[in-house]
Every structure is written in C-alpha cells, then in structure tokens.
Design a protein around this motif. Structure first.
Motif, PDB file in Angstrom:
ATOM      1  N   SER A 101      71.959  50.903  84.714  1.00 25.87           N
ATOM      2  CA  SER A 101      70.511  50.848  85.144  1.00 25.87           C
ATOM      3  C   SER A 101      70.016  52.175  85.856  1.00 25.87           C
ATOM      4  O   SER A 101      68.927  52.535  85.749  1.00 25.87           O
ATOM      5  CB  SER A 101      70.290  49.438  85.668  1.00 25.87           C
ATOM      6  N   THR A 143      76.185  43.695  76.461  1.00 28.57           N
ATOM      7  CA  THR A 143      75.247  42.929  77.320  1.00 28.57           C
ATOM      8  C   THR A 143      74.254  42.116  76.428  1.00 28.57           C
ATOM      9  O   THR A 143      73.562  42.934  75.909  1.00 28.57           O
ATOM     10  CB  THR A 143      74.871  43.660  78.648  1.00 28.57           C
ATOM     11  N   HIS A 177      70.932  41.184  75.012  1.00 27.59           N
ATOM     12  CA  HIS A 177      69.327  41.700  75.062  1.00 27.59           C
ATOM     13  C   HIS A 177      69.537  43.170  75.582  1.00 27.59           C
ATOM     14  O   HIS A 177      68.272  43.603  76.346  1.00 27.59           O
ATOM     15  CB  HIS A 177      68.535  40.845  76.090  1.00 27.59           C
ATOM     16  N   PHE A 178      70.628  43.742  75.536  1.00 29.59           N
ATOM     17  CA  PHE A 178      70.679  45.274  76.118  1.00 29.59           C
ATOM     18  C   PHE A 178      69.591  46.183  75.376  1.00 29.59           C
ATOM     19  O   PHE A 178      68.722  47.038  76.084  1.00 29.59           O
ATOM     20  CB  PHE A 178      72.048  45.784  75.974  1.00 29.59           C
ATOM     21  N   ASP A 216      66.956  45.097  73.775  1.00 30.08           N
ATOM     22  CA  ASP A 216      65.689  45.001  74.046  1.00 30.08           C
ATOM     23  C   ASP A 216      65.155  45.444  75.556  1.00 30.08           C
ATOM     24  O   ASP A 216      63.831  45.864  75.772  1.00 30.08           O
ATOM     25  CB  ASP A 216      65.419  43.308  74.029  1.00 30.08           C
ATOM     26  N   SER A 217      65.994  45.409  76.356  1.00 27.33           N
ATOM     27  CA  SER A 217      65.751  45.429  77.836  1.00 27.33           C
ATOM     28  C   SER A 217      65.473  47.134  78.045  1.00 27.33           C
ATOM     29  O   SER A 217      64.577  47.693  78.539  1.00 27.33           O
ATOM     30  CB  SER A 217      66.590  45.363  78.673  1.00 27.33           C
ATOM     31  N   MET A 218      66.203  47.846  77.097  1.00 24.37           N
ATOM     32  CA  MET A 218      65.937  49.457  77.236  1.00 24.37           C
ATOM     33  C   MET A 218      64.823  50.060  76.606  1.00 24.37           C
ATOM     34  O   MET A 218      63.955  50.510  77.129  1.00 24.37           O
ATOM     35  CB  MET A 218      67.190  49.985  76.405  1.00 24.37           C
ATOM     36  N   ALA A 261      61.858  48.135  76.258  1.00 24.54           N
ATOM     37  CA  ALA A 261      60.973  47.456  77.242  1.00 24.54           C
ATOM     38  C   ALA A 261      60.643  48.654  78.420  1.00 24.54           C
ATOM     39  O   ALA A 261      59.680  49.056  78.647  1.00 24.54           O
ATOM     40  CB  ALA A 261      61.246  46.293  77.731  1.00 24.54           C
ATOM     41  N   ARG A 262      61.687  49.168  78.745  1.00 25.29           N
ATOM     42  CA  ARG A 262      61.397  50.141  79.769  1.00 25.29           C
ATOM     43  C   ARG A 262      60.982  51.519  79.313  1.00 25.29           C
ATOM     44  O   ARG A 262      60.279  51.957  80.126  1.00 25.29           O
ATOM     45  CB  ARG A 262      62.796  50.193  80.781  1.00 25.29           C
ATOM     46  N   GLN A 275      57.329  50.717  78.729  1.00 27.67           N
ATOM     47  CA  GLN A 275      56.595  50.850  79.951  1.00 27.67           C
ATOM     48  C   GLN A 275      56.314  52.274  80.201  1.00 27.67           C
ATOM     49  O   GLN A 275      55.168  52.342  80.985  1.00 27.67           O
ATOM     50  CB  GLN A 275      57.419  49.776  81.009  1.00 27.67           C
TER      51      GLN A 275
END
Length: 444
Positions: free
Chosen positions: A256, A289, A291-292, A294-296, A298-299, A302
């Motif tokens: 991260s 991990t 939702h890995f 999905d999290s990437m 989203a960032r 953004q």
C-alpha cells in the motif's frame, strides 16, 4: 579488488576465515576485513585446511580470492554441500568471492576460424572477468550453490560499501539462529523497527527504475522499488527486508505504501501529459487479500488515473498454496483493467507452472540469463525460446538485469524489445526520476 576503509566496528561478532593461496592475497583480504572491524580467525591455503577448520570451529563467512591457477574458491561450495549432506557440518558458512576485475575482448569466429581480438573488427564484445573467470560463469556457479542452500556473494566492484553490505546481510540473516549474534545485531529489535518504519515511513525511500524500448531508448515504463536505511546498520538489502516484512504479515501494508507513492508519481507525470505504466511488486499472499482488486481500482478512480497505468508484478517471495484462489485474484485484477506481470521468469519450475496455469499480460526474463547472454550460447537459446513462448501466449516481455551496454543490441536481435538494468538507468529517487522522464519526453 577489495579496498580498505575505516567504518564502524559493527561486524566483530562474525567468525570469518580467508582462503588464499599466497601471502599477498591473504594480507590483502585480512586488511580489507580488518578495516570492517573483523579480525579473521585464520587464513587457510587449501580446501583440506578449510575442512580442518570446520571440524574444529563454527565459521560464518569464508572470504576467498578467485584467481588463475587455483580452483579452491570454485570448489568450496561443493565441499560445504558434501559435508552438510553427510551431517558433519551443522551450519553452512556464507562464501564471498572477490578478485581482480578485468575486461577482456573475446576472440571472434570469422569463417570458421578464431580471430584474436587485435585482428578482429573494432566492434568487440568485452567480457568482464574476476580473477580470470568470466563473471557470467561465476554467477551461474553461484546460482547453483544458492539452490543448494549455500549463500555465495560475488563482490564485483570490490568496494568497502559492497563488502559491508554483504557482511551486514550475513549478520541479519544469521542473527535469529545464533544467540551470540542476536545480541550484536538488530534482529532482536527487527520486528519493532520494521513495524515502526512501515507505519512512520522513517528510513524508507521509494525509488523508480525506468524501462526502455531497447532500439530507441525511449522510456516505456518503470518499476517501483522500496529501500530501507537502518539507523545503525545502513542500507538493508531487499533480500533481508522482504522476509522480515512477510514474516510479520506486513506485506499488504508495504504494498500500500509503494502503491501510494506510485500514484503520486503518476499524478506528477499526468500533469506533464506523460502516460507510462509503473509496476509494483506483490507476493501471491498480498494479491489474494480479500477485495484487493476492488481497493486498487477505487484508489486509481479517486486519483482519476486509468487502471492500465498500474502494473502488478507477481513475485515468488511467498507462494500461494491455493492456486484456484490465486487464479481468481489475478483474473479479478485483470478484469479491473490492471496489467499483471510475472517476475523473474526462468528461475525455477514454479514459474513454468504459473505461466502454464494462470493468465498474465507480461513476463520478465530473469537477469541471470540476461547477464550471461554474451558468453553462453545456452542463455541465448533460453532467451530466444522465451521470446517465442511470449509470442505464442501474446505476452509482453521485459529483459531485466541488463548491466552491460554490449548486451543490448544482442538482446534486441534475439527479439527482446523492452528492458531495464544498470546499463540503461539505475533506480532513481522520485524527483530525479520525474526529471529524467519529463526531460526525455520533450521534443528533440
């Protein structure tokens, strides 16, 4: 050759012997180690003398000089492996090879005849040697030794910094198994210090190594890397840092952090209307991990950046036992528009299995093949085969570990179009990397 330098006495707990066949070499090695705060236990002149020492004492490091007329240093890994397999050696010492570095022109074959360098064309292939042995041959031998569990370090530059880094890596990796070294090194505090570094950023640096189109030398991508400078022990090698991070379960946190700085660099390049993909290393454990992907995504959303600019480079630090889970995770990542690269292709059967069973966008040819491409026909054949395989699988290809300028045209002739390595550019601090890429992108 190893040079002397005055540095803090941080290595005096290491048990070191030197292997040298004459007094001059022995004195040189002893002097270099003394400058690092180490008094060698002894200098020995033969493999039988090494064996006698190992029968009586525990040894952490054997420093030997590679030189013409003596094969003792080259035979040393075989001796250690034999004694370890026989149960007469409980701990394998690390081996440091050093020697006089030279560049020799290779004789070229012309119409079936071998033409000496001075008679051949001026476009010579120069081969780096240490102690009269081609570095590529030493690397191949060292790779086999490491596969057998013996740490072999080749001190190419012979500088005090290089010797210090090699000694420091031995101390850090041996500290847990050795109570005496555990008192003298940072391993007792490693967990707290690694956690502190990753949570505060103290001592961490994020650097970026450009990737080039080999023919035009145009920057077409980059790889993000992390460096950690310990307040006492200096630069900690990635080979030491990453196992600590993985052991503590901090791999996702480190990813991260690297991802965050990579996005910042992408935003700076976006302001200059420069769009190049940047790779971030991730182990299978990290990738799996929940939702890995999905999290990437989203960032990146953004930051208003297309997901195709972030490349995930799968490493083999922590293998994922559940291949189905890894396959699902990689597919989810690619579905979001991210590219996925397979790192260090060719280093073992595991990479073949991954490539056969999973989907990737790119693979990177391991640097050990690239560094040997000029000297060994076998390496050229391997690389040509990988190029063909990549074409069949519709994969992009990156040759990494390019350290000699002369290998670049050869790699291009073999079909490699993109590469990275010290011969092209070293990893750069963020400001230097941005300046380099922006300057290169200006009209000539």
């Amino acid at each position: 050759m190893i040079l002397n330098a005055a540095v803090p006495n941080e290595f005096n707990a290491l048990r070191v012997i030197t292997l040298a066949t004459d007094a001059t070499c022995a004195s040189r090695l002893s002097g270099a180690l003394s400058a690092m705060g180490i008094t060698p236990l002894a200098n020995v002149e033969s493999l039988s003398a090494v064996q006698a020492w190992l029968d009586e004492s525990q040894v952490d490091v054997i420093v030997c000089e590679i030189r013409l007329g003596s094969d003792a240093g080259l035979m040393l890994p075989s001796l250690l492996k034999g004694r370890y397999d026989a149960g007469t050696l409980m701990q394998l010492p690390s081996i440091f090879w050093t020697g006089e570095t030279t560049l020799n022109a290779r004789a070229q074959a012309v119409d079936g005849a071998c033409v000496p360098p001075r008679q051949a064309s001026t476009n010579q292939f120069w081969i780096r040697h240490i102690g009269g042995v081609a570095v590529s041959a030493l690397e191949s031998h060292a790779r086999l030794a490491r596969t057998a569990g013996i740490l072999v370090e080749i001190l190419r530059d012979g500088t005090p910094l290089e010797l210090g880094d090699a000694l420091r890596a031995v101390m850090l990796t041996r500290a847990e198994a050795d109570p005496q070294l555990n008192v003298a090194t940072f391993d007792a505090l490693a967990e707290d210090e690694v956690i502190n570094a990753l949570t505060t950023g103290e001592g961490l640096r994020f650097v970026f190594q450009p990737q080039f189109e080999l023919l035009s030398r145009r920057v077409v991508g980059a790889e993000a890397l992390v460096r950690w400078k310990h307040p006492q022990f200096g630069e900690i090698p990635p080979s030491v840092l990453m196992p600590l991070v993985n052991r503590l379960g901090l791999d996702l946190l480190l990813f991260s952090l690297v991802e965050m700085w990579t996005i910042r660099v992408m935003l700076a390049l976006k302001r200059e209307r420069i769009w190049i993909p940047i790779a971030v290393n991730a182990s299978a454990k990290t990738i799996c991990t929940p939702h890995f992907a999905d999290s990437m995504a989203a960032r990146m959303r953004q930051a208003d950046l297309p997901t195709r600019l972030l490349k995930i480079e799968l490493t083999e630090d922590v293998p994922e036992p559940d291949e189905l889970l890894l396959s699902a995770s990689l597919t989810a990542i690619r579905t979001k528009g991210f590219q996925v690269s397979l790192d260090d292709f060719g280093t073992g059967a595991a990479t073949l299995n991954l490539l056969a069973n999973l989907s990737f966008d790119e693979m990177k040819i391991d640097g050990s093949f690239v560094r040997a491409v000029e000297q060994h026909a076998s390496s050229r054949k391997v690389i040509a085969g990988i190029v063909n395989w990549a074409g069949l699988l519709n994969l992009n290809l990156v040759a990494e570990g390019i350290e000699d300028e002369s290998t670049i045209p050869l790699l291009h002739r073999l079909g490699c179009r993109v590469g990275q390595g010290y011969a092209l550019a070293r990893p750069m601090e963020i400001d230097a990397f941005l300046g380099f890429v922006i300057e290169q992108g200006k009209p000539q």
